[in-house]
Motif scaffolding. Structure first.
Motif, PDB file in Angstrom:
ATOM      1  N   ILE B 110       0.850  -1.208   0.000  1.00  0.00           N
ATOM      2  CA  ILE B 110       0.000   0.000   0.000  1.00  0.00           C
ATOM      3  C   ILE B 110       0.875   1.243   0.000  1.00  0.00           C
ATOM      4  N   TYR B 111       2.002   1.139   0.705  1.00  0.00           N
ATOM      5  CA  TYR B 111       2.919   2.265   0.798  1.00  0.00           C
ATOM      6  C   TYR B 111       3.474   2.664  -0.565  1.00  0.00           C
ATOM      7  N   ALA B 112       3.639   1.657  -1.422  1.00  0.00           N
ATOM      8  CA  ALA B 112       4.273   1.912  -2.711  1.00  0.00           C
ATOM      9  C   ALA B 112       3.352   2.702  -3.636  1.00  0.00           C
ATOM     10  N   LEU B 113       2.039   2.714  -3.321  1.00  0.00           N
ATOM     11  CA  LEU B 113       1.104   3.403  -4.197  1.00  0.00           C
ATOM     12  C   LEU B 113       0.900   4.823  -3.690  1.00  0.00           C
ATOM     13  N   PRO B 114       0.800   5.776  -4.604  1.00  0.00           N
ATOM     14  CA  PRO B 114       0.517   7.139  -4.137  1.00  0.00           C
ATOM     15  C   PRO B 114      -0.794   7.147  -3.354  1.00  0.00           C
ATOM     16  N   TYR B 115      -0.779   7.768  -2.161  1.00  0.00           N
ATOM     17  CA  TYR B 115      -1.952   7.691  -1.286  1.00  0.00           C
ATOM     18  C   TYR B 115      -3.191   8.285  -1.932  1.00  0.00           C
ATOM     19  N   VAL B 116      -2.963   9.240  -2.884  1.00  0.00           N
ATOM     20  CA  VAL B 116      -4.119   9.906  -3.499  1.00  0.00           C
ATOM     21  C   VAL B 116      -5.034   8.906  -4.182  1.00  0.00           C
ATOM     22  N   PHE B 117      -4.429   7.901  -4.835  1.00  0.00           N
ATOM     23  CA  PHE B 117      -5.255   6.910  -5.519  1.00  0.00           C
ATOM     24  C   PHE B 117      -6.180   6.243  -4.529  1.00  0.00           C
ATOM     25  N   ILE B 118      -5.590   5.803  -3.408  1.00  0.00           N
ATOM     26  CA  ILE B 118      -6.378   5.064  -2.432  1.00  0.00           C
ATOM     27  C   ILE B 118      -7.485   5.958  -1.897  1.00  0.00           C
ATOM     28  N   VAL B 119      -7.107   7.197  -1.565  1.00  0.00           N
ATOM     29  CA  VAL B 119      -8.116   8.091  -0.996  1.00  0.00           C
ATOM     30  C   VAL B 119      -9.208   8.384  -2.016  1.00  0.00           C
ATOM     31  N   ILE B 120      -8.814   8.593  -3.288  1.00  0.00           N
ATOM     32  CA  ILE B 120      -9.830   8.897  -4.302  1.00  0.00           C
ATOM     33  C   ILE B 120     -10.738   7.696  -4.534  1.00  0.00           C
ATOM     34  N   ILE B 121     -10.144   6.510  -4.613  1.00  0.00           N
ATOM     35  CA  ILE B 121     -10.985   5.318  -4.791  1.00  0.00           C
ATOM     36  C   ILE B 121     -11.956   5.190  -3.622  1.00  0.00           C
ATOM     37  N   LEU B 122     -11.424   5.343  -2.401  1.00  0.00           N
ATOM     38  CA  LEU B 122     -12.283   5.183  -1.234  1.00  0.00           C
ATOM     39  C   LEU B 122     -13.336   6.281  -1.164  1.00  0.00           C
ATOM     40  N   ALA B 123     -12.944   7.493  -1.591  1.00  0.00           N
ATOM     41  CA  ALA B 123     -13.906   8.594  -1.512  1.00  0.00           C
ATOM     42  C   ALA B 123     -15.067   8.364  -2.476  1.00  0.00           C
ATOM     43  N   THR B 124     -14.813   7.663  -3.609  1.00  0.00           N
ATOM     44  CA  THR B 124     -15.909   7.404  -4.535  1.00  0.00           C
ATOM     45  C   THR B 124     -16.813   6.293  -4.022  1.00  0.00           C
ATOM     46  N   LEU B 125     -16.298   5.532  -3.052  1.00  0.00           N
ATOM     47  CA  LEU B 125     -17.018   4.350  -2.588  1.00  0.00           C
ATOM     48  C   LEU B 125     -18.285   4.742  -1.847  1.00  0.00           C
ATOM     49  N   PHE B 126     -18.308   5.925  -1.244  1.00  0.00           N
ATOM     50  CA  PHE B 126     -19.448   6.292  -0.404  1.00  0.00           C
ATOM     51  C   PHE B 126     -20.229   7.433  -1.030  1.00  0.00           C
ATOM     52  N   GLU B 127     -21.393   7.660  -0.481  1.00  0.00           N
ATOM     53  CA  GLU B 127     -22.208   8.815  -0.846  1.00  0.00           C
ATOM     54  C   GLU B 127     -21.331  10.040  -0.698  1.00  0.00           C
TER      55      GLU B 127
END
Lengths: 307, 272
Positions: B110-127
């Motif tokens: 997870i560290y190797a991936l830019p955190y923005v991707f994870i946050v953006i993916i997760l942010a789209t997951l919810f209302e």
């Protein structure tokens, strides 16, 4: 050496696989879908659209098809930009994003390292203190604060550079974006270099060199710089990730047609294939830069032997 | 160094108190429209201390509401990342062996991936606009460094005599972790958590700036900066007010965290 590089590249494959898999399934779990509009579509049109894009198949089959496409270098059709493949969209914006990002990284190295070395050379002088206070500010200020403020000052109050209404080929549009992206990096690299250079300058071999009567310039450039650069080199991987992140902001602040906006717009529109394509492309880029940074590190540090 | 920490604490205290007391400091709230004063600069007339925006909403009220959101998200998300990070790091470090290798490998990926991707993916997951979702998305990336720090400290604690004594007297593994390991890593955890808060506030503002975070009619410092950036030619205060506020907030938290780290954790616990 060659076999080490090949093994490292092979090691990237599982990480990328995890990335693709995670993003595929998480984004499918998200509520809403690419065909949601103000006006609801009739069921028949919806069914046709779903069939055309393969969304009516079982999720696992879609996943398999997507993976097969990725292996062949095809990232699928965009759901929102009709008649465009994701690869075409990304290819149209990526050159501009890369230009800005790499220019910022280069500028940061060219300015950050000498500034840090200078501060370490004059440690505890007023110059050192002033530089370190300024860099603290640079490290803390986010790009989306820096960008608009720079645009206000140098684009509107004192119009040196052009802002907004980008025309391809005119470099004066790119100065402020590159500076916005580079400033935090310059600050961080200067701080890193100062810390490590300060330590190196106090080591025994530097004292020996001074005792031999070598001139300060030779000591700094020939003896101290190389070991002092090591932390900077290991920061290059994260720095590239930072530039990638920053380009999202900078492109939105300065209205540049780079590829960063596709990630954000795709996420808002639920354009599944576009978001995943962007994540994959930027992911590969980041991992590749990490690899290059590791190799550079080994080349600079004779104690590291790759095998 | 201590002077900086004290100064930062005073600034943070003042900001928090002002943010909480804002409803009594201005007659406006963040949603009210003042048709008589649209896009006016800071002025006493109409009690718009920091001016109004294009819709006539009071900027002071909106900034203070945004500040409350930022502080809430920063502190709660830091708590989320402390809980996950401590549990993950202490378990991996204490159990060691294959479990440790597997758990830390996960962190590395997870560290190797830019955190923005994870946050953006997760942010789209919810209302969109749900604060709980934002918290989760931001907390989910904040714990990685915490897990590494805690694991490092646990590895060295594990070999100490009092742990052997606890094992010998039959204390269960969860009890050892909770009663003997966790209290001993608390110093480093508190210091690093203080440094995590500004990062998390920054994530939140960043997402809101891009339009993926807090949604209208609520404001976030990030969304206010985004609006201000579009209006800066005619109404620079709309940009400069939230931008200054965010900068002061981030600098104060960073100074406080740096000070606490050198006091509580020593150099050994520096961020790896």
């Amino acid at each position: 050496m060659i076999s080490y590089i090949l093994r490292r590249i092979a090691g990237l494959v599982p990480t990328l696989f995890v990335l693709v898999t995670l993003s595929f399934f998480i984004i499918r779990l998200a509520p809403g879908n690419p065909f949601d509009q103000e006006q609801a579509l009739t069921p028949a049109i919806r069914a046709n659209l779903d069939a055309a894009y393969g969304l009516d198949r079982p999720l696992l089959e879609q996943y398999g098809r997507y993976l097969a496409g990725v292996v062949r270098g095809d990232l699928g059709p965009s759901f929102r930009f009709k008649d465009f493949r994701v690869t075409e969209l990304i290819a149209s914006g990526l050159p501009l994003s890369l230009t800005i990002g790499l220019a910022a990284a280069a500028l940061a190295l060219l300015l950050g390292v000498p500034l840090g070395a200078w501060a370490a050379w004059r440690a505890d002088s007023p110059l050192d203190h002033a530089l370190m206070t300024a860099t603290l500010l640079g490290v803390v200020l986010p790009g989306f604060v820096l960008g608009p403020v720079l645009a206000l000052v140098f684009g509107i109050y004192w119009p040196v550079f052009r802002v907004g209404g980008y025309e391809p080929g005119d470099a004066s549009f790119l100065v402020l974006p590159v500076v916005t992206l580079a400033l935090p990096l310059i600050a961080y690299i200067a701080r890193l270099t100062r810390a490590s250079m300060h330590e190196v300058l106090q080591s025994n071999y530097v004292r020996t060199a001074q005792a031999k009567g070598l001139n300060p310039r030779t000591i700094l450039l020939r003896h101290a710089l190389r070991p002092a650069l090591l932390p900077v080199v290991s920061y290059l991987g994260p720095a590239i990730a930072f530039v990638v992140t920053g380009s999202l902001v900078v492109e939105s602040v300065f209205g540049l047609p780079g590829s960063g906006r596709y990630l954000v717009q795709g996420a808002i529109d639920r354009d599944y294939s576009l978001v995943m394509g962007m994540i994959l492309v930027y992911g590969v880029f980041t991992l590749a830069c990490n690899l290059v940074a590791d190799l550079l590190y080994a080349w600079l540090d004779p104690r590291v032997r790759l095998s | 160094m201590m002077r900086r920490v004290r100064g930062a604490s005073v600034v943070l205290g003042l900001l928090t108190v002002t943010a909480l007391a804002a409803p009594w400091l201005t007659p406006w709230n963040h949603e009210q429209l003042d048709w008589a004063n649209i896009a006016v600069p800071p002025q006493f007339e109409g009690a718009h201390w920091l001016g109004t925006d294009r819709l006539g909403r009071d900027l002071f009220a909106r900034c203070m509401q945004a500040l409350r959101v930022s502080l809430l998200i920063g502190v709660l998300a830091a708590l989320v990342s402390v809980c996950i990070g401590v549990a993950w790091g202490a378990t991996a470090g204490y159990l060691g062996g294959r479990v440790d290798a597997f758990m830390m490998r996960f962190v590395d990926i997870i560290y190797a991936l830019p955190y923005v991707f994870i946050v953006i993916i997760l942010a789209t997951l919810f209302e969109r606009g749900s604060i709980a979702a934002l918290l989760l998305a931001i907390g989910a990336v904040g714990w990685l460094t915490m897990a590494r720090i805690v694991r490092g400290q646990t590895l060295s604690l594990r070999r100490r005599e009092f742990i052997d004594a606890a094992i010998a007297s039959g204390v269960s593994t969860p009890a050892i972790l909770w009663r003997h390991i966790v209290p001993n890593v608390a110093g480093a955890v508190i210091a690093y958590a203080t440094l995590t808060i500004p990062q998390l506030i920054l994530f939140e503002s960043f997402l809101s700036f891009l339009g993926l975070g807090v949604q209208e009619p609520s404001a976030s410092l990030g969304s206010l900066i985004n609006i201000g950036a579009q209006e800066m030619e005619t109404a620079p205060w709309m940009l400069l007010v939230p931008a200054t506020l965010l900068t002061v907030l981030l600098i104060s938290f960073n100074l406080l965290g740096d000070g606490l780290r050198s006091r509580l954790a020593g150099d050994g616990a520096a961020v790896p």
